[in-house]
Write an enzyme that holds these catalytic residues in place. Structure first.
Site, mmCIF file in Angstrom:
data_model
loop_
_atom_site.group_PDB
_atom_site.id
_atom_site.type_symbol
_atom_site.label_atom_id
_atom_site.label_comp_id
_atom_site.label_asym_id
_atom_site.label_seq_id
_atom_site.Cartn_x
_atom_site.Cartn_y
_atom_site.Cartn_z
ATOM 1 N N LYS A 81 76.766 47.800 91.598
ATOM 2 C CA LYS A 81 77.148 47.581 90.212
ATOM 3 C C LYS A 81 76.164 48.317 89.314
ATOM 4 O O LYS A 81 74.978 48.471 89.665
ATOM 5 C CB LYS A 81 77.124 46.090 89.871
ATOM 6 C CG LYS A 81 78.019 45.723 88.701
ATOM 7 C CD LYS A 81 79.482 45.683 89.101
ATOM 8 C CE LYS A 81 80.353 45.177 87.955
ATOM 9 N NZ LYS A 81 81.752 45.030 88.364
ATOM 10 N N GLY A 183 89.928 34.182 77.439
ATOM 11 C CA GLY A 183 89.884 35.637 77.491
ATOM 12 C C GLY A 183 91.276 36.219 77.621
ATOM 13 O O GLY A 183 91.974 35.934 78.597
ATOM 14 N N VAL A 187 92.759 41.759 81.603
ATOM 15 C CA VAL A 187 92.995 40.866 82.742
ATOM 16 C C VAL A 187 93.624 39.550 82.293
ATOM 17 O O VAL A 187 94.696 39.167 82.746
ATOM 18 C CB VAL A 187 91.692 40.608 83.516
ATOM 19 C CG1 VAL A 187 91.907 39.554 84.598
ATOM 20 C CG2 VAL A 187 91.190 41.901 84.152
#
Length: 355
Positions: A81, A183, A187
Site C-alpha cells: 500500500k 459513505g 463503492v
C-alpha cells in the site's frame, strides 16, 4: 514520532519505503507487508494527515490488509500500500504524481499500485506514463476487465451482505431488509443502488450531505447525519467510508445485527472483533467482503503482463466466490467460538506462510 517498527501495526513488514521529492513537494510512504505469494499489490491513498504518524499507521495497516485480502481472494499477489501525504489544501499536481511513479518504478516490480481514496483513473493513467507497475487503468469496451475498481468492490459487498442476511437472519432476499450505509461514494453508492434494486430499505449518510441526499432522492431512501448513522436501528450497518469506525464508542452505538461494508480496517484494534461477537453482531471481515476491486485490477494487470485480453466474466466469476468464503469463515467461527475476524486472520496467515 516513535520508530515505526515499534508501532503496534508493524507486523514484520518486508519493506517500508519513505519517499521525499523536494521539487514537486511529494511526501509518500510505500509499505510492503508480504511478497510471499507475489509482488505487493494495493492502491495509493492521497490524504491529508494531521500527524505524520497517522500516515505511517495507515500504510502499515493497509498493506497488511492487502496481504490478507489478496491471499483470501486466491490471487498470486502479496500485500502493499502507498500513502501520499496531501498538503493541507489537498492540492495534487502532475509533478507529484510523476515523482511518485518514479518511486514505484524504482522498486523494480516489488510493488504494483492502483487507485484508492483521493486517486482517480486519470491519476493512474498519469502514473502509468512513467512506470509499468500500475493497474486500474481506463479500459475500452464493456467486456474488458480493469478500470475503476469501485463497481467491482460494490458488487462483492452486495453479494456479501446477501450472504450475511441469509446466515444471520435466515432470509434468502434483501427485500425489506434495512441497511444503513455510511459513505455514498463510488463503492457505497454502488452498494446502495444494487440493494435498492432488490427492494432493501436504505438509510444513507455521507460527509458530503448533498451527495447522500441526491442519491437518496434517486433511490427513495432516507438519510442520516454522519454522526448519527451508526446509531440507526437497522438490520445491517454497512461502513463504506474510512476505517477504524468500530472502536469502543462506535460498537456501543450500533443497533444492528450485521456489520458488512467496504471500508478498510474497520476494527480499530484486534479486541473489537470479539467485542462485536459478544454483542451478537455478525461481522463480515472487511478484506474478504471488499475484495472485488483488487480482483479486477489484479486480473487486468496479469493479463496486460501476458499481453492477453482479460474477460470481465472471469472477474465476476471470482467475485461470486466471496459469499462462499464468508460462509466458511462464519461456520468455523460458530464451531470454534472465535470471532469471524480471528478466523479470517488465521486463514490468511496460513496462506502467506505466517501461521
Amino acid at each position: 514520532m516513535t520508530a515505526f517498527w515499534t508501532e503496534a501495526d508493524y507486523d514484520d513488514h518486508e519493506l517500508v519505503h519513505f519517499v521525499r521529492d523536494r521539487n514537486s513537494g511529494l511526501t509518500a510512504i510505500i509499505a510492503l507487508h508480504s511478497t510471499h505469494l507475489g509482488p505487493g499489490a494495493g492502491g495509493t491513498r492521497f490524504w491529508h494527515y494531521a500527524e505524520p504518524g497517522d500516515a505511517m499507521r495507515d500504510a502499515l495497516r493497509l498493506s497488511r490488509g492487502m496481504s490478507y485480502k489478496n491471499a483470501m481472494a486466491g490471487l498470486p499477489m502479496g500485500g502493499g500500500k502507498a500513502v501520499i501525504l496531501a498538503p493541507e489544501d489537498k492540492s495534487k499536481t502532475p509533478e507529484m504524481l510523476a515523482a511518485f511513479a518514479d518511486a514505484v518504478e524504482g522498486l523494480g516490480g516489488k510493488y504494483v499500485t492502483a487507485e484508492d481514496v483521493g486517486i482517480s483513473e486519470a491519476d493512474m493513467a498519469a502514473v502509468a506514463e512513467r512506470t509499468q507497475y500500475v493497474s486500474g487503468l481506463p479500459v475500452e469496451g464493456e467486456d474488458a476487465a480493469g478500470g475503476d475498481p469501485g463497481p467491482f468492490t460494490a458488487l462483492g459487498i452486495f453479494l456479501g451482505i446477501k450472504a450475511a442476511v441469509q446466515h444471520k437472519l435466515g432470509k434468502d432476499s434483501v427485500e425489506g431488509v434495512h441497511v444503513a450505509i455510511q459513505g455514498t461514494g463510488s463503492v457505497g453508492g454502488g452498494v446502495a443502488r444494487l440493494l435498492a434494486k432488490e427492494g432493501a430499505k436504505l438509510t444513507l449518510s455521507d460527509v458530503n450531505q448533498d451527495r447522500a441526499e441526491s442519491l437518496a432522492a434517486d433511490l427513495g431512501a432516507d438519510t442520516a447525519a454522519p454522526d448519527a448513522v451508526m446509531s440507526v436501528a437497522c438490520d445491517v450497518f454497512s461502513p463504506n467510508a474510512l476505517g477504524a469506525v468500530l472502536d469502543d464508542e462506535g460498537i456501543a452505538r450500533l443497533d444492528c445485527k450485521i456489520v458488512a461494508g467496504g471500508a478498510n480496517n474497520q476494527l480499530r484494534r484486534p479486541e473489537h472483533g470479539p467485542m462485536l461477537a459478544e454483542r451478537g453482531i455478525l461481522y463480515a471481515p472487511d478484506y474478504v467482503i471488499n475484495a472485488g476491486g483488487i480482483i479486477s485490477v489484479t486480473l487486468e494487470y496479469l493479463c496486460r503482463c501476458d499481453k492477453a485480453p482479460c474477460d470481465i466474466n472471469e472477474v465476476r466469476k471470482r467475485i461470486a466466490q466471496i459469499p462462499g468464503r464468508l460462509e466458511q469463515i462464519w461456520t468455523e467461527s460458530d464451531e470454534s467460538g472465535l470471532s469471524p475476524d480471528q478466523v479470517a486472520d488465521r486463514m490468511a496467515q496460513r496462506l502467506i506462510g505466517r501461521a
